[in-house]
Design a protein around this motif. Structure first.
Motif, PDB file in Angstrom:
ATOM      1  N   THR A   1      -5.921   5.819  -3.809  1.00 25.21           N
ATOM      2  CA  THR A   1      -6.735   5.356  -2.748  1.00 25.21           C
ATOM      3  C   THR A   1      -7.340   3.996  -2.889  1.00 25.21           C
ATOM      4  O   THR A   1      -7.651   3.653  -3.950  1.00 25.21           O
ATOM      5  CB  THR A   1      -7.793   6.263  -2.380  1.00 25.21           C
ATOM      6  OG1 THR A   1      -8.754   6.053  -3.424  1.00 25.21           O
ATOM      7  CG2 THR A   1      -7.363   7.882  -2.499  1.00 25.21           C
ATOM      8  N   ASP A   2      -7.546   3.202  -1.806  1.00 22.82           N
ATOM      9  CA  ASP A   2      -8.154   1.941  -1.850  1.00 22.82           C
ATOM     10  C   ASP A   2      -8.200   1.366  -0.196  1.00 22.82           C
ATOM     11  O   ASP A   2      -7.869   2.243   0.627  1.00 22.82           O
ATOM     12  CB  ASP A   2      -7.276   0.910  -2.654  1.00 22.82           C
ATOM     13  CG  ASP A   2      -8.242  -0.149  -3.291  1.00 22.82           C
ATOM     14  OD1 ASP A   2      -9.093  -0.551  -2.590  1.00 22.82           O
ATOM     15  OD2 ASP A   2      -7.940  -0.503  -4.397  1.00 22.82           O
ATOM     16  N   GLN A   3      -8.890   0.376  -0.233  1.00 30.34           N
ATOM     17  CA  GLN A   3      -9.152  -0.018   1.438  1.00 30.34           C
ATOM     18  C   GLN A   3      -7.624  -0.668   1.871  1.00 30.34           C
ATOM     19  O   GLN A   3      -6.816  -0.877   1.191  1.00 30.34           O
ATOM     20  CB  GLN A   3      -9.994  -1.587   1.221  1.00 30.34           C
ATOM     21  CG  GLN A   3     -11.266  -0.787   0.716  1.00 30.34           C
ATOM     22  CD  GLN A   3     -12.124  -2.200   0.670  1.00 30.34           C
ATOM     23  OE1 GLN A   3     -11.879  -3.232   0.504  1.00 30.34           O
ATOM     24  NE2 GLN A   3     -13.511  -2.054   0.940  1.00 30.34           N
ATOM     25  N   LYS A   4      -7.565  -0.714   3.179  1.00 33.36           N
ATOM     26  CA  LYS A   4      -6.674  -0.784   3.898  1.00 33.36           C
ATOM     27  C   LYS A   4      -5.696  -1.962   3.393  1.00 33.36           C
ATOM     28  O   LYS A   4      -4.221  -1.684   3.352  1.00 33.36           O
ATOM     29  CB  LYS A   4      -6.857  -0.642   5.471  1.00 33.36           C
ATOM     30  CG  LYS A   4      -5.539  -0.769   6.365  1.00 33.36           C
ATOM     31  CD  LYS A   4      -5.928  -0.856   7.799  1.00 33.36           C
ATOM     32  CE  LYS A   4      -4.473  -0.969   8.748  1.00 33.36           C
ATOM     33  NZ  LYS A   4      -5.032  -0.813  10.078  1.00 33.36           N
ATOM     34  N   GLY A   5      -6.101  -3.214   3.004  1.00 26.39           N
ATOM     35  CA  GLY A   5      -5.657  -4.394   2.994  1.00 26.39           C
ATOM     36  C   GLY A   5      -4.653  -4.313   1.706  1.00 26.39           C
ATOM     37  O   GLY A   5      -3.789  -5.377   1.399  1.00 26.39           O
ATOM     38  N   ILE A   6      -5.164  -3.358   0.776  1.00 26.20           N
ATOM     39  CA  ILE A   6      -4.520  -3.327  -0.410  1.00 26.20           C
ATOM     40  C   ILE A   6      -3.022  -2.671  -0.537  1.00 26.20           C
ATOM     41  O   ILE A   6      -2.295  -2.818  -1.466  1.00 26.20           O
ATOM     42  CB  ILE A   6      -5.612  -2.696  -1.371  1.00 26.20           C
ATOM     43  CG1 ILE A   6      -6.607  -3.533  -1.829  1.00 26.20           C
ATOM     44  CG2 ILE A   6      -4.933  -2.233  -3.084  1.00 26.20           C
ATOM     45  CD1 ILE A   6      -6.546  -4.677  -2.512  1.00 26.20           C
ATOM     46  N   LEU A   7      -2.951  -1.557   0.510  1.00 26.99           N
ATOM     47  CA  LEU A   7      -2.149  -0.496   0.206  1.00 26.99           C
ATOM     48  C   LEU A   7      -0.629  -1.247   0.395  1.00 26.99           C
ATOM     49  O   LEU A   7       0.296  -0.711  -0.369  1.00 26.99           O
ATOM     50  CB  LEU A   7      -2.239   0.408   1.455  1.00 26.99           C
ATOM     51  CG  LEU A   7      -3.619   1.107   1.370  1.00 26.99           C
ATOM     52  CD1 LEU A   7      -3.497   2.385   2.100  1.00 26.99           C
ATOM     53  CD2 LEU A   7      -4.007   1.613  -0.184  1.00 26.99           C
ATOM     54  N   ASN A   8      -0.237  -1.957   1.141  1.00 27.29           N
ATOM     55  CA  ASN A   8       1.005  -2.719   1.172  1.00 27.29           C
ATOM     56  C   ASN A   8       1.436  -3.279  -0.208  1.00 27.29           C
ATOM     57  O   ASN A   8       2.625  -3.006  -0.489  1.00 27.29           O
ATOM     58  CB  ASN A   8       1.430  -3.417   2.490  1.00 27.29           C
ATOM     59  CG  ASN A   8       1.484  -2.602   3.827  1.00 27.29           C
ATOM     60  OD1 ASN A   8       1.865  -1.523   3.828  1.00 27.29           O
ATOM     61  ND2 ASN A   8       0.926  -3.366   4.834  1.00 27.29           N
ATOM     62  N   LYS A   9       0.765  -3.882  -0.715  1.00 28.83           N
ATOM     63  CA  LYS A   9       0.817  -4.649  -2.036  1.00 28.83           C
ATOM     64  C   LYS A   9       0.843  -3.486  -2.930  1.00 28.83           C
ATOM     65  O   LYS A   9       1.987  -3.620  -4.213  1.00 28.83           O
ATOM     66  CB  LYS A   9      -0.214  -5.765  -2.304  1.00 28.83           C
ATOM     67  CG  LYS A   9      -0.148  -6.746  -1.462  1.00 28.83           C
ATOM     68  CD  LYS A   9      -1.307  -8.011  -1.666  1.00 28.83           C
ATOM     69  CE  LYS A   9      -1.249  -9.093  -0.822  1.00 28.83           C
ATOM     70  NZ  LYS A   9      -1.278  -8.610   0.760  1.00 28.83           N
ATOM     71  N   LEU A  10       0.211  -2.512  -3.014  1.00 30.12           N
ATOM     72  CA  LEU A  10       0.458  -1.453  -3.966  1.00 30.12           C
ATOM     73  C   LEU A  10       1.725  -0.654  -3.845  1.00 30.12           C
ATOM     74  O   LEU A  10       2.230  -0.282  -4.717  1.00 30.12           O
ATOM     75  CB  LEU A  10      -0.797  -0.441  -3.711  1.00 30.12           C
ATOM     76  CG  LEU A  10      -0.944   0.847  -4.370  1.00 30.12           C
ATOM     77  CD1 LEU A  10      -0.854   0.577  -6.016  1.00 30.12           C
ATOM     78  CD2 LEU A  10      -1.987   1.755  -4.282  1.00 30.12           C
ATOM     79  N   LYS A  11       1.942  -0.529  -2.623  1.00 30.70           N
ATOM     80  CA  LYS A  11       3.348   0.072  -2.276  1.00 30.70           C
ATOM     81  C   LYS A  11       4.391  -0.614  -3.107  1.00 30.70           C
ATOM     82  O   LYS A  11       5.370  -0.054  -3.417  1.00 30.70           O
ATOM     83  CB  LYS A  11       3.580   0.524  -0.758  1.00 30.70           C
ATOM     84  CG  LYS A  11       4.715   1.023  -0.380  1.00 30.70           C
ATOM     85  CD  LYS A  11       5.013   1.148   1.066  1.00 30.70           C
ATOM     86  CE  LYS A  11       6.363   1.659   1.228  1.00 30.70           C
ATOM     87  NZ  LYS A  11       6.619   1.654   2.913  1.00 30.70           N
ATOM     88  N   TYR A  12       4.378  -1.833  -2.822  1.00 28.64           N
ATOM     89  CA  TYR A  12       5.409  -2.822  -3.305  1.00 28.64           C
ATOM     90  C   TYR A  12       5.572  -2.507  -4.792  1.00 28.64           C
ATOM     91  O   TYR A  12       6.548  -2.381  -5.461  1.00 28.64           O
ATOM     92  CB  TYR A  12       5.272  -4.157  -2.856  1.00 28.64           C
ATOM     93  CG  TYR A  12       6.198  -5.402  -3.691  1.00 28.64           C
ATOM     94  CD1 TYR A  12       7.235  -5.613  -2.896  1.00 28.64           C
ATOM     95  CD2 TYR A  12       5.686  -5.827  -4.916  1.00 28.64           C
ATOM     96  CE1 TYR A  12       8.180  -6.592  -3.667  1.00 28.64           C
ATOM     97  CE2 TYR A  12       6.602  -6.997  -5.342  1.00 28.64           C
ATOM     98  CZ  TYR A  12       7.760  -7.036  -4.879  1.00 28.64           C
ATOM     99  OH  TYR A  12       8.892  -7.903  -5.237  1.00 28.64           O
ATOM    100  N   ASN A  13       4.466  -2.869  -5.488  1.00 27.93           N
ATOM    101  CA  ASN A  13       4.542  -2.561  -6.893  1.00 27.93           C
ATOM    102  C   ASN A  13       5.033  -1.308  -7.509  1.00 27.93           C
ATOM    103  O   ASN A  13       5.540  -1.199  -8.401  1.00 27.93           O
ATOM    104  CB  ASN A  13       3.021  -3.017  -7.696  1.00 27.93           C
ATOM    105  CG  ASN A  13       3.027  -4.653  -7.259  1.00 27.93           C
ATOM    106  OD1 ASN A  13       3.829  -5.275  -7.770  1.00 27.93           O
ATOM    107  ND2 ASN A  13       1.525  -4.925  -7.037  1.00 27.93           N
ATOM    108  N   ILE A  14       4.681  -0.384  -6.820  1.00 28.32           N
ATOM    109  CA  ILE A  14       4.955   0.993  -7.090  1.00 28.32           C
ATOM    110  C   ILE A  14       6.540   1.168  -7.075  1.00 28.32           C
ATOM    111  O   ILE A  14       7.323   1.573  -7.960  1.00 28.32           O
ATOM    112  CB  ILE A  14       4.287   2.262  -6.335  1.00 28.32           C
ATOM    113  CG1 ILE A  14       2.777   2.310  -6.782  1.00 28.32           C
ATOM    114  CG2 ILE A  14       4.999   3.474  -6.484  1.00 28.32           C
ATOM    115  CD1 ILE A  14       2.063   3.298  -5.923  1.00 28.32           C
ATOM    116  N   GLU A  15       6.939   0.696  -5.878  1.00 25.34           N
ATOM    117  CA  GLU A  15       8.516   0.834  -5.745  1.00 25.34           C
ATOM    118  C   GLU A  15       9.225   0.047  -6.528  1.00 25.34           C
ATOM    119  O   GLU A  15      10.270   0.432  -7.214  1.00 25.34           O
ATOM    120  CB  GLU A  15       8.854   0.410  -4.161  1.00 25.34           C
ATOM    121  CG  GLU A  15       8.306   1.437  -3.258  1.00 25.34           C
ATOM    122  CD  GLU A  15       8.599   0.854  -1.806  1.00 25.34           C
ATOM    123  OE1 GLU A  15       8.834   1.934  -0.709  1.00 25.34           O
ATOM    124  OE2 GLU A  15       8.503  -0.278  -1.478  1.00 25.34           O
TER     125      GLU A  15
END
Length: 317
Positions: free
Chosen positions: A160-174
């Motif tokens: 979980t985090d703020q909205k602006g973080i999530l796409n970059k988090l998704k990229y690094n997980i993938e």
């Protein structure tokens, strides 16, 4: 020898902080004096691996292969330095608390009770054993380290985090998801289903969800949080280096307390692991005082030789 939990109260906080910062001062020549950013590059490489002594000390240890993790992480130094973003920008880079915690939890012999079920302690393991276990991470940031290294050992992992973080988090997980070796990853957020996976292999449900501490007031009514209540017996709420100024303390503790109470009310065994990078002494003191006095949280300091040689202080609730 395993780590020791030292219960804290209003009388013992000051002694704990004094001892911790006095030890830091004695180690100052060997510790970085910066604020804790792991590395100031837009793309970084991070290795979290068993120490050499663990890999080579005797046959029995050598036969038990411990998985190393080698991350490529895309950061946003521009995002970190931006003043136009109304949301917190610190999540755009990796801070050193997370890899230190991951290294200790995965490989240190003192952390064994958090990896394996044991009759010698009443602390439930973070890793799934005979009971279904979940991790909810608050303030995940963009790096995606713990979703990989812990997600590969639990039944549910929720970032979980703020909205602006999530796409970059998704990229690094993938980018690093191939290091899921123990389990098969399923995820609505990442569009990963179970249609082709080996039925003999356990699964981890890995999800990512927006959660703003200043706006969070509906406990576990959101679907990923509710699913954990329905499918798990144990939940760990984890947060690494999310307290660095006075403003964040109350929203964080309010969110933590709501989540914890909701899961406890649902009958889940619920514990929290909070890692702080030791910067301003008054911030740590205020955090601990509020946690105990205003939120009545049963907080303990994790006493461990490896952690004490770092700038990380770990707290267990």
């Amino acid at each position: 020898m395993v780590f020791r939990l030292k219960p804290l109260d209003l009388d013992s906080i000051h002694e704990h902080i004094y001892d911790r910062y006095t030890l830091l001062e004695s180690l100052a020549d060997g510790l970085s004096q910066d604020l804790g950013i792991h590395q100031r590059d837009d793309v970084i490489q991070l290795d979290i691996e068993p120490p050499i002594t663990t890999k080579t000390r005797g046959k029995r240890k050598a036969q038990k292969k411990l998985q190393p993790y080698n991350f490529t992480i895309k950061q946003s130094i521009a995002g970190l330095n931006s003043s136009s973003n109304n949301n917190s920008t610190t999540g755009y880079v990796l801070w050193s608390t997370t890899p230190i915690f991951a290294q200790w939890l995965l490989y240190d012999s003192n952390a064994l009770p958090l990896r394996e079920e044991t009759a010698n302690t009443n602390i439930p393991a973070v890793f799934s054993g005979s009971k279904s276990t979940a991790v909810v991470e608050l303030g995940s940031g963009i790096a995606g380290i713990l979703p990989i290294v812990l997600g590969d050992h639990v039944d549910h992992y929720l970032c979980t985090d703020q909205k602006g973080i999530l796409n970059k988090l998704k990229y690094n997980i993938e980018e690093n998801l191939l290091q899921f070796n123990n389990r098969y990853c399923v995820s609505d957020f990442l569009h990963l289903d179970i249609s082709n996976h080996d039925q003999q292999r356990k699964t981890t449900r890995l999800e990512v969800m927006e959660l703003d501490w200043e706006k969070f007031n509906n406990t576990t009514s959101q679907a990923p949080l509710t699913r954990i209540s329905q499918e798990c017996s144990i939940v760990y709420i984890v947060a690494m280096d999310v307290i660095y100024n006075d403003f964040l303390i109350d929203p964080f503790l309010k969110t933590l307390n709501q989540l914890r109470n909701s899961y406890l009310n649902d009958g889940l065994t619920t514990h929290c692991l909070i890692g702080l990078h030791l910067r301003a002494q008054d911030i740590v003191e205020t955090f601990l005082e509020k946690a105990i006095l205003e939120y009545n949280l049963p907080i303990c300091s994790v006493e461990d030789p490896y952690l004490e040689r770092t700038r990380v202080s770990l707290y267990y609730i």
